[in-house]
Design a protein around this motif. Structure first.
Motif, PDB file in Angstrom:
ATOM      1  N   ASN A  28     -55.166  -6.450 -17.848  1.00 37.64           N
ATOM      2  CA  ASN A  28     -55.407  -5.312 -18.745  1.00 37.64           C
ATOM      3  C   ASN A  28     -54.204  -4.372 -18.780  1.00 37.64           C
ATOM      4  O   ASN A  28     -53.862  -3.832 -19.837  1.00 37.64           O
ATOM      5  N   ILE A  29     -53.565  -4.160 -17.640  1.00 39.32           N
ATOM      6  CA  ILE A  29     -52.380  -3.300 -17.600  1.00 39.32           C
ATOM      7  C   ILE A  29     -51.253  -3.923 -18.415  1.00 39.32           C
ATOM      8  O   ILE A  29     -50.596  -3.236 -19.217  1.00 39.32           O
ATOM      9  N   LEU A  30     -51.020  -5.224 -18.245  1.00 38.74           N
ATOM     10  CA  LEU A  30     -49.981  -5.894 -19.025  1.00 38.74           C
ATOM     11  C   LEU A  30     -50.290  -5.863 -20.517  1.00 38.74           C
ATOM     12  O   LEU A  30     -49.394  -5.665 -21.347  1.00 38.74           O
ATOM     13  N   HIS A  31     -51.561  -6.039 -20.864  1.00 37.81           N
ATOM     14  CA  HIS A  31     -51.961  -5.978 -22.274  1.00 37.81           C
ATOM     15  C   HIS A  31     -51.669  -4.601 -22.856  1.00 37.81           C
ATOM     16  O   HIS A  31     -51.170  -4.488 -23.981  1.00 37.81           O
ATOM     17  N   ALA A  32     -51.969  -3.542 -22.115  1.00 35.30           N
ATOM     18  CA  ALA A  32     -51.705  -2.183 -22.600  1.00 35.30           C
ATOM     19  C   ALA A  32     -50.211  -1.928 -22.752  1.00 35.30           C
ATOM     20  O   ALA A  32     -49.772  -1.321 -23.739  1.00 35.30           O
ATOM     21  N   ILE A  33     -49.414  -2.407 -21.797  1.00 33.79           N
ATOM     22  CA  ILE A  33     -47.964  -2.210 -21.875  1.00 33.79           C
ATOM     23  C   ILE A  33     -47.392  -2.962 -23.070  1.00 33.79           C
ATOM     24  O   ILE A  33     -46.594  -2.413 -23.850  1.00 33.79           O
ATOM     25  N   ILE A  34     -47.807  -4.210 -23.254  1.00 38.77           N
ATOM     26  CA  ILE A  34     -47.291  -5.000 -24.381  1.00 38.77           C
ATOM     27  C   ILE A  34     -47.733  -4.402 -25.707  1.00 38.77           C
ATOM     28  O   ILE A  34     -46.951  -4.339 -26.660  1.00 38.77           O
ATOM     29  N   SER A  35     -48.958  -3.923 -25.800  1.00 41.86           N
ATOM     30  CA  SER A  35     -49.421  -3.281 -27.041  1.00 41.86           C
ATOM     31  C   SER A  35     -48.618  -2.020 -27.327  1.00 41.86           C
ATOM     32  O   SER A  35     -48.291  -1.734 -28.480  1.00 41.86           O
ATOM     33  N   GLY A  36     -48.285  -1.265 -26.291  1.00 43.25           N
ATOM     34  CA  GLY A  36     -47.460  -0.071 -26.480  1.00 43.25           C
ATOM     35  C   GLY A  36     -46.065  -0.414 -26.959  1.00 43.25           C
ATOM     36  O   GLY A  36     -45.513   0.265 -27.836  1.00 43.25           O
ATOM     37  N   ILE A  37     -45.473  -1.473 -26.404  1.00 42.42           N
ATOM     38  CA  ILE A  37     -44.135  -1.892 -26.834  1.00 42.42           C
ATOM     39  C   ILE A  37     -44.163  -2.366 -28.280  1.00 42.42           C
ATOM     40  O   ILE A  37     -43.284  -2.024 -29.080  1.00 42.42           O
ATOM     41  N   VAL A  38     -45.191  -3.123 -28.652  1.00 43.00           N
ATOM     42  CA  VAL A  38     -45.310  -3.594 -30.037  1.00 43.00           C
ATOM     43  C   VAL A  38     -45.475  -2.415 -30.989  1.00 43.00           C
ATOM     44  O   VAL A  38     -44.851  -2.375 -32.055  1.00 43.00           O
ATOM     45  N   ALA A  39     -46.293  -1.448 -30.621  1.00 41.94           N
ATOM     46  CA  ALA A  39     -46.482  -0.278 -31.474  1.00 41.94           C
ATOM     47  C   ALA A  39     -45.183   0.520 -31.603  1.00 41.94           C
ATOM     48  O   ALA A  39     -44.849   1.015 -32.685  1.00 41.94           O
ATOM     49  N   PHE A  40     -44.426   0.631 -30.515  1.00 41.41           N
ATOM     50  CA  PHE A  40     -43.155   1.351 -30.555  1.00 41.41           C
ATOM     51  C   PHE A  40     -42.176   0.667 -31.502  1.00 41.41           C
ATOM     52  O   PHE A  40     -41.551   1.310 -32.337  1.00 41.41           O
ATOM     53  N   PHE A  41     -42.052  -0.658 -31.386  1.00 39.79           N
ATOM     54  CA  PHE A  41     -41.148  -1.377 -32.282  1.00 39.79           C
ATOM     55  C   PHE A  41     -41.634  -1.328 -33.721  1.00 39.79           C
ATOM     56  O   PHE A  41     -40.828  -1.300 -34.658  1.00 39.79           O
ATOM     57  N   ASP A  42     -42.941  -1.288 -33.932  1.00 38.40           N
ATOM     58  CA  ASP A  42     -43.481  -1.152 -35.286  1.00 38.40           C
ATOM     59  C   ASP A  42     -43.066   0.178 -35.893  1.00 38.40           C
ATOM     60  O   ASP A  42     -42.696   0.249 -37.068  1.00 38.40           O
ATOM     61  N   ILE A  44     -40.386   1.972 -35.001  1.00 35.54           N
ATOM     62  CA  ILE A  44     -38.936   1.917 -35.212  1.00 35.54           C
ATOM     63  C   ILE A  44     -38.607   1.120 -36.474  1.00 35.54           C
ATOM     64  O   ILE A  44     -37.805   1.556 -37.315  1.00 35.54           O
ATOM     65  N   ILE A  45     -39.211  -0.043 -36.639  1.00 36.98           N
ATOM     66  CA  ILE A  45     -38.940  -0.875 -37.817  1.00 36.98           C
ATOM     67  C   ILE A  45     -39.398  -0.178 -39.086  1.00 36.98           C
ATOM     68  O   ILE A  45     -38.703  -0.197 -40.102  1.00 36.98           O
ATOM     69  N   SER A  46     -40.559   0.470 -39.045  1.00 36.67           N
ATOM     70  CA  SER A  46     -41.039   1.192 -40.221  1.00 36.67           C
ATOM     71  C   SER A  46     -40.108   2.348 -40.569  1.00 36.67           C
ATOM     72  O   SER A  46     -39.886   2.635 -41.738  1.00 36.67           O
ATOM     73  N   PHE A  47     -39.554   2.996 -39.558  1.00 38.01           N
ATOM     74  CA  PHE A  47     -38.629   4.104 -39.819  1.00 38.01           C
ATOM     75  C   PHE A  47     -37.357   3.596 -40.479  1.00 38.01           C
ATOM     76  O   PHE A  47     -36.874   4.167 -41.450  1.00 38.01           O
ATOM     77  N   PHE A  48     -36.801   2.508 -39.961  1.00 35.41           N
ATOM     78  CA  PHE A  48     -35.554   1.991 -40.516  1.00 35.41           C
ATOM     79  C   PHE A  48     -35.737   1.346 -41.882  1.00 35.41           C
ATOM     80  O   PHE A  48     -34.790   1.223 -42.648  1.00 35.41           O
ATOM     81  N   THR A  49     -36.936   0.934 -42.206  1.00 38.16           N
ATOM     82  CA  THR A  49     -37.192   0.365 -43.531  1.00 38.16           C
ATOM     83  C   THR A  49     -37.861   1.378 -44.448  1.00 38.16           C
ATOM     84  O   THR A  49     -38.507   1.020 -45.417  1.00 38.16           O
ATOM     85  N   CYS A  50     -37.690   2.653 -44.131  1.00 45.01           N
ATOM     86  CA  CYS A  50     -38.219   3.770 -44.918  1.00 45.01           C
ATOM     87  C   CYS A  50     -39.732   3.732 -45.037  1.00 45.01           C
ATOM     88  O   CYS A  50     -40.299   4.113 -46.053  1.00 45.01           O
ATOM     89  N   GLY A  51     -40.391   3.288 -44.031  1.00 48.25           N
ATOM     90  CA  GLY A  51     -41.846   3.352 -44.023  1.00 48.25           C
ATOM     91  C   GLY A  51     -42.321   4.753 -43.676  1.00 48.25           C
ATOM     92  O   GLY A  51     -43.339   5.206 -44.150  1.00 48.25           O
ATOM     93  N   TYR A  52     -41.535   5.475 -42.848  1.00 52.11           N
ATOM     94  CA  TYR A  52     -41.910   6.827 -42.463  1.00 52.11           C
ATOM     95  C   TYR A  52     -40.950   7.876 -43.013  1.00 52.11           C
ATOM     96  O   TYR A  52     -41.262   9.045 -43.016  1.00 52.11           O
ATOM     97  N   CYS A  53     -39.771   7.473 -43.442  1.00 55.42           N
ATOM     98  CA  CYS A  53     -38.845   8.471 -43.950  1.00 55.42           C
ATOM     99  C   CYS A  53     -39.173   8.782 -45.399  1.00 55.42           C
ATOM    100  O   CYS A  53     -39.836   8.013 -46.083  1.00 55.42           O
ATOM    101  N   GLY A  54     -38.707   9.882 -45.879  1.00 51.12           N
ATOM    102  CA  GLY A  54     -39.011  10.262 -47.259  1.00 51.12           C
ATOM    103  C   GLY A  54     -40.428  10.772 -47.357  1.00 51.12           C
ATOM    104  O   GLY A  54     -40.928  11.472 -46.498  1.00 51.12           O
ATOM    105  N   THR A  55     -41.092  10.395 -48.436  1.00 52.25           N
ATOM    106  CA  THR A  55     -42.456  10.865 -48.632  1.00 52.25           C
ATOM    107  C   THR A  55     -43.437   9.904 -47.996  1.00 52.25           C
ATOM    108  O   THR A  55     -43.209   8.713 -47.923  1.00 52.25           O
ATOM    109  N   ARG A  56     -44.526  10.449 -47.565  1.00 51.19           N
ATOM    110  CA  ARG A  56     -45.562   9.630 -46.937  1.00 51.19           C
ATOM    111  C   ARG A  56     -46.592   9.174 -47.959  1.00 51.19           C
ATOM    112  O   ARG A  56     -47.526   8.487 -47.644  1.00 51.19           O
ATOM    113  N   ARG A  57     -46.451   9.617 -49.229  1.00 51.49           N
ATOM    114  CA  ARG A  57     -47.434   9.255 -50.244  1.00 51.49           C
ATOM    115  C   ARG A  57     -47.277   7.794 -50.630  1.00 51.49           C
ATOM    116  O   ARG A  57     -46.190   7.312 -50.846  1.00 51.49           O
TER     117      ARG A  57
END
Length: 74
Positions: A28-42, A44-57
């Protein structure tokens, strides 16, 4: 003699349960750590592909929808 065997069986059963709980906890601890790493990279990738930059609409169906309110003159 049967009581001694029963006591030894319950000791081994308890040790097995403890070991399985430890393995389950580590899993369970490893699952939580891996899920956190995946969410972090998600993020980062969304930011660099303008998923979060600019408007959120986000467009719904390719068109913008405006909500107008009307008032009555009664």
């Amino acid at each position: 003699m049967g009581a001694v065997v029963s006591c030894i069986e319950s000791v081994f059963r308890t040790i097995g349960s403890v070991l399985m709980a430890i393995v389950n906890g580590i899993g369970n601890i490893l699952h939580a750590i891996i899920s956190g790493i995946v969410a972090f990279f998600d993020i980062i990738i969304s930011f660099f592909t303008c998923g979060y930059c600019g408007t959120r609409r986000r467009r719904v169906g390719g068109t913008r929808r405006h909500h107008h309110t009307t008032t009555s003159r009664i």
